[in-house]
Design an enzyme around this catalytic site. Structure first.
Site, PDB file in Angstrom:
ATOM      1  N   HIS A 179     -56.309  80.622 -41.891  1.00 28.99           N
ATOM      2  CA  HIS A 179     -55.233  79.950 -41.133  1.00 28.99           C
ATOM      3  C   HIS A 179     -55.985  79.023 -40.214  1.00 28.99           C
ATOM      4  O   HIS A 179     -55.435  78.005 -39.680  1.00 28.99           O
ATOM      5  CB  HIS A 179     -54.612  81.083 -40.445  1.00 28.99           C
ATOM      6  CG  HIS A 179     -53.384  81.421 -41.206  1.00 28.99           C
ATOM      7  ND1 HIS A 179     -52.391  80.926 -41.978  1.00 28.99           N
ATOM      8  CD2 HIS A 179     -52.943  82.903 -41.469  1.00 28.99           C
ATOM      9  CE1 HIS A 179     -51.656  81.433 -42.540  1.00 28.99           C
ATOM     10  NE2 HIS A 179     -51.631  82.934 -42.312  1.00 28.99           N
ATOM     11  N   TYR A 190     -46.036  75.236 -39.698  1.00 27.39           N
ATOM     12  CA  TYR A 190     -45.601  76.462 -39.995  1.00 27.39           C
ATOM     13  C   TYR A 190     -44.149  76.741 -40.293  1.00 27.39           C
ATOM     14  O   TYR A 190     -43.426  77.450 -39.720  1.00 27.39           O
ATOM     15  CB  TYR A 190     -45.997  77.655 -39.245  1.00 27.39           C
ATOM     16  CG  TYR A 190     -46.367  78.856 -39.816  1.00 27.39           C
ATOM     17  CD1 TYR A 190     -47.280  79.113 -40.921  1.00 27.39           C
ATOM     18  CD2 TYR A 190     -45.542  79.970 -39.410  1.00 27.39           C
ATOM     19  CE1 TYR A 190     -47.224  80.324 -41.563  1.00 27.39           C
ATOM     20  CE2 TYR A 190     -45.520  81.142 -40.009  1.00 27.39           C
ATOM     21  CZ  TYR A 190     -46.786  81.351 -41.114  1.00 27.39           C
ATOM     22  OH  TYR A 190     -46.979  82.663 -41.520  1.00 27.39           O
ATOM     23  N   HIS A 278     -43.421  82.764 -46.333  1.00 27.52           N
ATOM     24  CA  HIS A 278     -44.274  83.822 -47.031  1.00 27.52           C
ATOM     25  C   HIS A 278     -43.760  84.031 -48.257  1.00 27.52           C
ATOM     26  O   HIS A 278     -44.288  84.345 -49.489  1.00 27.52           O
ATOM     27  CB  HIS A 278     -44.087  85.271 -46.395  1.00 27.52           C
ATOM     28  CG  HIS A 278     -45.011  85.389 -45.072  1.00 27.52           C
ATOM     29  ND1 HIS A 278     -44.494  84.852 -43.739  1.00 27.52           N
ATOM     30  CD2 HIS A 278     -46.317  85.715 -44.910  1.00 27.52           C
ATOM     31  CE1 HIS A 278     -45.245  85.302 -42.774  1.00 27.52           C
ATOM     32  NE2 HIS A 278     -46.409  85.345 -43.387  1.00 27.52           N
TER      33      HIS A 278
END
Length: 355
Positions: A179, A190, A278
């Protein structure tokens, strides 16, 4: 500490949300604490993305420099310095794992890509072990996560019920530090597909770093991310399965069911998890694994190099189509050959993206 607007955390919010419904009081209480403590990090995370170079602490001599701190069961960062570069092992497993793991990540990027630390300019690798959180009674409790906050790594010790200590998994360390690498390169926002690519590159290089360190060829490799973190149970194998998204855990009383789709047909478009950062990372993850398996050998030799060059060329708002297109372009370079380009195109097609 790791909620919707927070810093980059390894455990997704939807897992913590399920744990917050656990019949086990200890698991439930820790998950609620973890979910509730992210607000204080909102401003820091936004500034970290906006100006990552200002947060970088430089190595004194421009070479590998690790500083490992000990929060001693508090949320104070960075904490007390426990081990610095070239110092001997402390005997504290979490401190020494953070030291060794961050060194492996540095060596991987330096030896394969001639990248000098995360920023390419000798950034000191700062980590804190034994990080805790404050519950609603004002008491410190174990943190069930690891995170990169734009400046340093932080690792929790886990609750011992669902999670073990987070320094015990090299791909977790590689994931979170990657990251940092991408914040100095593509700096992917993000949110939505760009955020899923952010998580995707972290998974790819976290896993490839582990394979590189252990000398594991593609045909012998496991693509299950974070399996060392979990207290064993028949309903869980890991946090994500890059090869078979959606199968890492199922009907687990604490984790629930793995929501990752394997193709664009199942793309999540709702608001949770920052628009599925995710959740949807499973789609490009599978494309990478399909590419690596088609090419054979070692994942870091061709597939990993293609993905690294792609990460350098993406921009903050890049989407899955952009990533697919650039990986195909990079693979078409004479250095990789026609077989690589064919493998990359076929992999993206299998997950529902035609280039």
């Amino acid at each position: 500490m790791c909620t919707r607007h927070s810093i980059h955390c390894f455990i997704p919010p939807y897992i913590l949300e399920h744990m917050a419904q656990s019949p086990l009081e200890r698991v439930r209480a820790l998950a609620i604490t973890n979910l509730a403590s992210g607000a204080a990090f909102v401003a820091f995370r936004m500034s970290a993305q906006a100006m990552p170079t200002l947060l970088a602490q430089k190595s004194p001599d421009g070479t590998k420099n690790r500083l490992i701190y000990d929060a001693k069961g508090t949320n104070s960062l960075p904490g007390t310095l426990a081990r610095a570069e070239n110092q001997k092992a402390t005997g504290d497993a979490a401190v020494d794992e953070a030291y060794d793991g961050s060194g492996d990540v540095y060596d991987f990027y330096e030896q394969l890509f001639q990248r000098n630390s995360l920023d390419g300019n000798g950034m000191t690798l700062v980590s804190t072990a034994h990080v805790a959180e404050v519950d609603f009674q004002g008491e410190f409790v174990p943190m069930n996560n690891a995170f990169w906050n734009g400046q340093q790594m932080a690792y929790g010790d886990g609750d011992g019920i669902v999670f073990k200590r987070f320094t015990g998994s090299l791909e977790v360390i590689g994931h979170e530090l990657t990251h940092g690498v991408q914040s100095f390169t593509s700096n992917l926002t993000y949110q939505g597909q760009s955020g899923a690519l952010n998580e995707h590159f972290a998974d790819v290089f976290g896993m490839v770093i582990r394979q590189w360190k252990e000398g594991t060829a593609v045909e012998d490799a496991s693509w299950v991310v974070g399996k060392e973190l979990l207290v064993p149970a028949p309903t869980r194998r890991g946090i994500r399965d890059m090869e078979k998204p959606g199968t890492a855990y199922a009907n687990d009383p604490e984790l629930g069911d793995d929501p990752q789709p394997a193709t664009m047909a199942g793309l999540y478009t709702g608001p949770k998890d920052n628009g599925g950062v995710h959740i949807n990372s499973g789609i490009p993850n599978r494309a990478f694994v399909l590419t690596a398996k088609a090419l054979g050998g070692n994942a870091w030799e061709v597939a990993g190099r293609i993905w690294y060059e792609t990460m350098l060329q993406l921009h903050s708002s890049s989407q899955f189509d952009d990533c697919a297109r650039i990986t195909v372009q990079v693979a078409g370079n004479k250095r990789y050959g026609a077989a690589a380009k064919k493998a990359v195109k076929a992999a993206w097609k299998k997950v529902g993206i035609t280039v």
